[in-house]
Design a protein around this motif. Structure first.
Motif, PDB file in Angstrom:
ATOM      1  N   LYS A 160     -54.787  19.187  18.205  1.00 34.30           N
ATOM      2  CA  LYS A 160     -54.258  17.889  17.832  1.00 34.30           C
ATOM      3  C   LYS A 160     -53.116  17.634  16.968  1.00 34.30           C
ATOM      4  O   LYS A 160     -52.303  16.813  17.043  1.00 34.30           O
ATOM      5  CB  LYS A 160     -55.438  17.001  17.333  1.00 34.30           C
ATOM      6  CG  LYS A 160     -55.868  17.564  15.839  1.00 34.30           C
ATOM      7  CD  LYS A 160     -56.985  16.512  15.187  1.00 34.30           C
ATOM      8  CE  LYS A 160     -57.130  16.320  13.824  1.00 34.30           C
ATOM      9  NZ  LYS A 160     -57.061  17.772  13.334  1.00 34.30           N
ATOM     10  N   ASP A 161     -52.744  19.077  16.142  1.00 36.43           N
ATOM     11  CA  ASP A 161     -51.645  18.901  15.303  1.00 36.43           C
ATOM     12  C   ASP A 161     -50.331  19.019  16.138  1.00 36.43           C
ATOM     13  O   ASP A 161     -49.175  18.588  15.851  1.00 36.43           O
ATOM     14  CB  ASP A 161     -51.660  20.053  14.178  1.00 36.43           C
ATOM     15  CG  ASP A 161     -52.884  19.804  13.459  1.00 36.43           C
ATOM     16  OD1 ASP A 161     -53.292  18.692  13.129  1.00 36.43           O
ATOM     17  OD2 ASP A 161     -53.315  20.612  13.037  1.00 36.43           O
ATOM     18  N   ASN A 162     -50.492  19.833  17.331  1.00 36.78           N
ATOM     19  CA  ASN A 162     -49.141  20.154  18.065  1.00 36.78           C
ATOM     20  C   ASN A 162     -49.283  19.633  19.408  1.00 36.78           C
ATOM     21  O   ASN A 162     -48.621  19.964  20.103  1.00 36.78           O
ATOM     22  CB  ASN A 162     -48.998  21.729  18.067  1.00 36.78           C
ATOM     23  CG  ASN A 162     -50.049  22.250  18.723  1.00 36.78           C
ATOM     24  OD1 ASN A 162     -50.699  21.956  19.463  1.00 36.78           O
ATOM     25  ND2 ASN A 162     -49.999  23.896  18.490  1.00 36.78           N
ATOM     26  N   LEU A 163     -50.309  18.713  19.808  1.00 37.59           N
ATOM     27  CA  LEU A 163     -50.255  18.251  21.022  1.00 37.59           C
ATOM     28  C   LEU A 163     -48.936  17.512  21.396  1.00 37.59           C
ATOM     29  O   LEU A 163     -48.621  17.327  22.516  1.00 37.59           O
ATOM     30  CB  LEU A 163     -51.409  16.961  20.895  1.00 37.59           C
ATOM     31  CG  LEU A 163     -52.000  16.563  22.239  1.00 37.59           C
ATOM     32  CD1 LEU A 163     -52.541  17.598  23.092  1.00 37.59           C
ATOM     33  CD2 LEU A 163     -52.967  15.355  22.049  1.00 37.59           C
ATOM     34  N   ILE A 164     -48.296  16.746  20.627  1.00 38.39           N
ATOM     35  CA  ILE A 164     -47.137  16.131  20.568  1.00 38.39           C
ATOM     36  C   ILE A 164     -45.951  16.992  21.340  1.00 38.39           C
ATOM     37  O   ILE A 164     -45.282  16.904  22.310  1.00 38.39           O
ATOM     38  CB  ILE A 164     -46.379  15.458  19.446  1.00 38.39           C
ATOM     39  CG1 ILE A 164     -45.393  14.663  19.799  1.00 38.39           C
ATOM     40  CG2 ILE A 164     -46.081  16.360  18.382  1.00 38.39           C
ATOM     41  CD1 ILE A 164     -45.379  13.266  20.470  1.00 38.39           C
ATOM     42  N   LEU A 165     -45.976  18.225  20.735  1.00 38.08           N
ATOM     43  CA  LEU A 165     -44.982  19.569  21.281  1.00 38.08           C
ATOM     44  C   LEU A 165     -45.220  19.824  22.603  1.00 38.08           C
ATOM     45  O   LEU A 165     -44.359  20.001  23.655  1.00 38.08           O
ATOM     46  CB  LEU A 165     -45.105  20.679  20.574  1.00 38.08           C
ATOM     47  CG  LEU A 165     -44.506  20.327  18.996  1.00 38.08           C
ATOM     48  CD1 LEU A 165     -44.708  21.883  18.157  1.00 38.08           C
ATOM     49  CD2 LEU A 165     -43.034  20.265  18.944  1.00 38.08           C
ATOM     50  N   TRP A 166     -46.506  19.703  23.113  1.00 42.16           N
ATOM     51  CA  TRP A 166     -46.620  20.031  24.568  1.00 42.16           C
ATOM     52  C   TRP A 166     -46.712  18.998  25.276  1.00 42.16           C
ATOM     53  O   TRP A 166     -46.379  19.175  26.682  1.00 42.16           O
ATOM     54  CB  TRP A 166     -48.455  20.507  24.601  1.00 42.16           C
ATOM     55  CG  TRP A 166     -48.659  21.894  24.001  1.00 42.16           C
ATOM     56  CD1 TRP A 166     -48.946  22.057  22.480  1.00 42.16           C
ATOM     57  CD2 TRP A 166     -48.408  23.127  24.457  1.00 42.16           C
ATOM     58  NE1 TRP A 166     -49.196  23.156  22.284  1.00 42.16           N
ATOM     59  CE2 TRP A 166     -48.792  24.163  23.439  1.00 42.16           C
ATOM     60  CE3 TRP A 166     -48.090  23.624  25.702  1.00 42.16           C
ATOM     61  CZ2 TRP A 166     -48.674  25.458  23.546  1.00 42.16           C
ATOM     62  CZ3 TRP A 166     -48.160  25.080  26.051  1.00 42.16           C
ATOM     63  CH2 TRP A 166     -48.421  26.015  24.845  1.00 42.16           C
ATOM     64  N   THR A 167     -46.950  17.709  24.979  1.00 44.92           N
ATOM     65  CA  THR A 167     -46.825  16.697  25.831  1.00 44.92           C
ATOM     66  C   THR A 167     -45.453  15.977  25.805  1.00 44.92           C
ATOM     67  O   THR A 167     -45.023  15.377  27.013  1.00 44.92           O
ATOM     68  CB  THR A 167     -47.716  15.476  25.508  1.00 44.92           C
ATOM     69  OG1 THR A 167     -47.716  15.374  24.035  1.00 44.92           O
ATOM     70  CG2 THR A 167     -49.225  16.097  25.803  1.00 44.92           C
ATOM     71  N   PHE A 202     -43.013  16.175  28.911  1.00 45.12           N
ATOM     72  CA  PHE A 202     -43.573  15.484  30.248  1.00 45.12           C
ATOM     73  C   PHE A 202     -43.588  13.790  30.104  1.00 45.12           C
ATOM     74  O   PHE A 202     -43.185  13.151  30.919  1.00 45.12           O
ATOM     75  CB  PHE A 202     -45.179  15.743  30.431  1.00 45.12           C
ATOM     76  CG  PHE A 202     -45.245  17.367  30.724  1.00 45.12           C
ATOM     77  CD1 PHE A 202     -44.813  17.773  31.949  1.00 45.12           C
ATOM     78  CD2 PHE A 202     -45.749  17.897  29.944  1.00 45.12           C
ATOM     79  CE1 PHE A 202     -45.140  19.265  32.132  1.00 45.12           C
ATOM     80  CE2 PHE A 202     -45.938  19.483  30.060  1.00 45.12           C
ATOM     81  CZ  PHE A 202     -45.364  20.017  31.090  1.00 45.12           C
ATOM     82  N   LEU A 203     -43.664  13.390  28.863  1.00 44.59           N
ATOM     83  CA  LEU A 203     -43.615  12.227  28.254  1.00 44.59           C
ATOM     84  C   LEU A 203     -41.906  11.543  28.604  1.00 44.59           C
ATOM     85  O   LEU A 203     -41.848  10.656  29.134  1.00 44.59           O
ATOM     86  CB  LEU A 203     -43.912  11.886  26.752  1.00 44.59           C
ATOM     87  CG  LEU A 203     -44.418  10.813  26.624  1.00 44.59           C
ATOM     88  CD1 LEU A 203     -45.761  10.589  27.053  1.00 44.59           C
ATOM     89  CD2 LEU A 203     -44.603  10.599  24.825  1.00 44.59           C
ATOM     90  N   PHE A 204     -41.131  12.356  28.170  1.00 40.46           N
ATOM     91  CA  PHE A 204     -39.736  12.018  28.157  1.00 40.46           C
ATOM     92  C   PHE A 204     -39.301  12.207  29.659  1.00 40.46           C
ATOM     93  O   PHE A 204     -38.492  11.083  30.125  1.00 40.46           O
ATOM     94  CB  PHE A 204     -38.824  13.197  27.500  1.00 40.46           C
ATOM     95  CG  PHE A 204     -38.961  13.059  25.927  1.00 40.46           C
ATOM     96  CD1 PHE A 204     -38.774  11.649  25.217  1.00 40.46           C
ATOM     97  CD2 PHE A 204     -39.224  13.995  25.015  1.00 40.46           C
ATOM     98  CE1 PHE A 204     -38.954  11.595  23.862  1.00 40.46           C
ATOM     99  CE2 PHE A 204     -39.011  13.928  23.792  1.00 40.46           C
ATOM    100  CZ  PHE A 204     -38.967  12.700  23.243  1.00 40.46           C
ATOM    101  N   LEU A 205     -39.644  13.247  30.365  1.00 42.31           N
ATOM    102  CA  LEU A 205     -39.483  13.158  31.843  1.00 42.31           C
ATOM    103  C   LEU A 205     -39.987  11.948  32.491  1.00 42.31           C
ATOM    104  O   LEU A 205     -39.344  11.049  33.181  1.00 42.31           O
ATOM    105  CB  LEU A 205     -40.136  14.422  32.317  1.00 42.31           C
ATOM    106  CG  LEU A 205     -39.546  14.683  33.768  1.00 42.31           C
ATOM    107  CD1 LEU A 205     -38.149  14.973  34.066  1.00 42.31           C
ATOM    108  CD2 LEU A 205     -40.710  15.530  34.470  1.00 42.31           C
ATOM    109  N   PHE A 206     -41.267  11.427  32.075  1.00 42.70           N
ATOM    110  CA  PHE A 206     -41.738  10.279  32.719  1.00 42.70           C
ATOM    111  C   PHE A 206     -40.998   9.106  32.599  1.00 42.70           C
ATOM    112  O   PHE A 206     -40.522   8.429  33.134  1.00 42.70           O
ATOM    113  CB  PHE A 206     -43.145  10.080  32.167  1.00 42.70           C
ATOM    114  CG  PHE A 206     -43.879   8.849  32.546  1.00 42.70           C
ATOM    115  CD1 PHE A 206     -44.261   8.662  33.949  1.00 42.70           C
ATOM    116  CD2 PHE A 206     -43.901   7.773  31.794  1.00 42.70           C
ATOM    117  CE1 PHE A 206     -44.786   7.653  34.429  1.00 42.70           C
ATOM    118  CE2 PHE A 206     -44.682   6.619  32.228  1.00 42.70           C
ATOM    119  CZ  PHE A 206     -45.025   6.494  33.526  1.00 42.70           C
TER     120      PHE A 206
END
Lengths: 132, 180
Positions: free
Chosen positions: A99-106, A109-113
């Protein structure tokens, strides 16, 4: 010329042998486990190297510990757990999703979206003008 | 007109956002690793005292005293710079200074103390570096603040300069003295 090339190749091969044969194992499985672990564990001092690529003091000690544990029959998970308890998540060369690094993984994809969505909105709005 | 201003404003905000991000990223020392031991008990160990080879040292030594555990070695260049400071901290009351001689040779370690002085009450002689690994040490010098219950409260990586001592360690030591 040929002589020098041969000499060079001899030195090269010595080097390769020297770096492989430091640790001895009873079974090829154990050796494979050891190789795998020192590849996925990071050197705490050098930070951009894994244990297999580092010969710093701490790395040498950690490699020795991995070696002893592999020989004692411990599983990958047990050994990684041992390292994580002492050096934290950092010891893994490729961090696990948490949960601490979830942002790095997502985030990518979020930016691409976001980028694709805004492109399509822009495209639809300007479709008429573009066709003219 | 308003949309133009909004556009300009959003670009400005984005720009400031990046500046903020870069400032944070650059001023943040990413080579300093968090210790896994904070607010947990001192790891188990049992090693000889460098100065008294016949006595065994265990986590018992931290009981009932506020301690600073300083990881040092004769091969560690920064330890020579740091050492005179320890001579000063050793003079303070209510503070036990323990050394952890990490991955060193006995003669070299003893020679270090002979030439540089010995501010330590006790010295863990960690010849194989295994105690260091239990503490998650990744370089020397490193210093751990340990409370009278044997709990690790703080870890500093690098030289404990008087500034570090005043700004980082002293507030915590005061807090521990008050019973927290």
């Amino acid at each position: 010329m040929k002589k020098y090339v041969t000499l060079f190749l001899i030195f090269l091969s010595f080097y390769t042998f020297a770096s492989v044969d430091v640790y001895e194992f009873e079974t090829p499985e154990q050796e494979a486990q050891f190789r795998h672990l020192i590849d996925v564990l990071r050197c705490p001092t050098c930070q951009n190297q894994n244990l297999s690529g580092s010969n710093s003091l701490v790395s040498e000690d950690l490699k020795q510990i991995v070696y002893e544990k592999v020989k004692a029959g411990e599983s990958d998970q047990e050994i990684v757990q041992f390292m994580k308890k002492r050096y934290g998540e950092f010891i893994l060369f490729e961090p696990e999703v948490s949960k601490d690094n979830l942002i790095l993984w997502t985030a990518p994809f979020l930016f691409l979206f976001i980028a694709l969505t805004s492109f399509f909105i822009w495209y639809r709005k300007n479709k008429g003008e573009l066709n003219e | 007109m308003i949309t133009k201003m909004l556009k300009a404003l959003s670009v400005l905000l984005l720009f400031l956002g990046f500046i903020g991000l870069f400032y944070w990223a650059l001023s943040h020392d990413s080579t300093e690793l968090p210790s896994q031991l904070i607010d947990g008990p001192v790891p188990e160990f049992s090693v000889n005292d460098l100065m008294q080879p016949e006595s065994m040292l265990t986590p018992e030594i931290f009981q009932g005293k506020i301690s600073l555990l300083n990881v040092w070695a004769s091969w560690c260049a920064a330890c020579y710079t740091e050492h005179p400071y320890w001579e000063e901290y050793a003079k303070l009351d209510d503070l036990q200074i323990i050394g952890l001689n990490y991955n060193d040779k006995k003669e070299k370690a003893l020679n270090f103390l002979e030439t540089q002085g010995n501010p330590y009450e006790k010295i863990l002689f960690d010849v194989k570096g295994r105690v260091g690994i239990e503490f998650g040490v990744y370089g020397a010098p490193e210093t751990f603040l340990i409370d009278p219950k044997g709990k690790v409260r703080y870890r500093h990586v690098g030289i404990v300069s008087p500034e570090v001592f005043q700004d980082k360690l002293m507030p915590l030591i005061e807090k521990i003295k008050l019973g927290f």
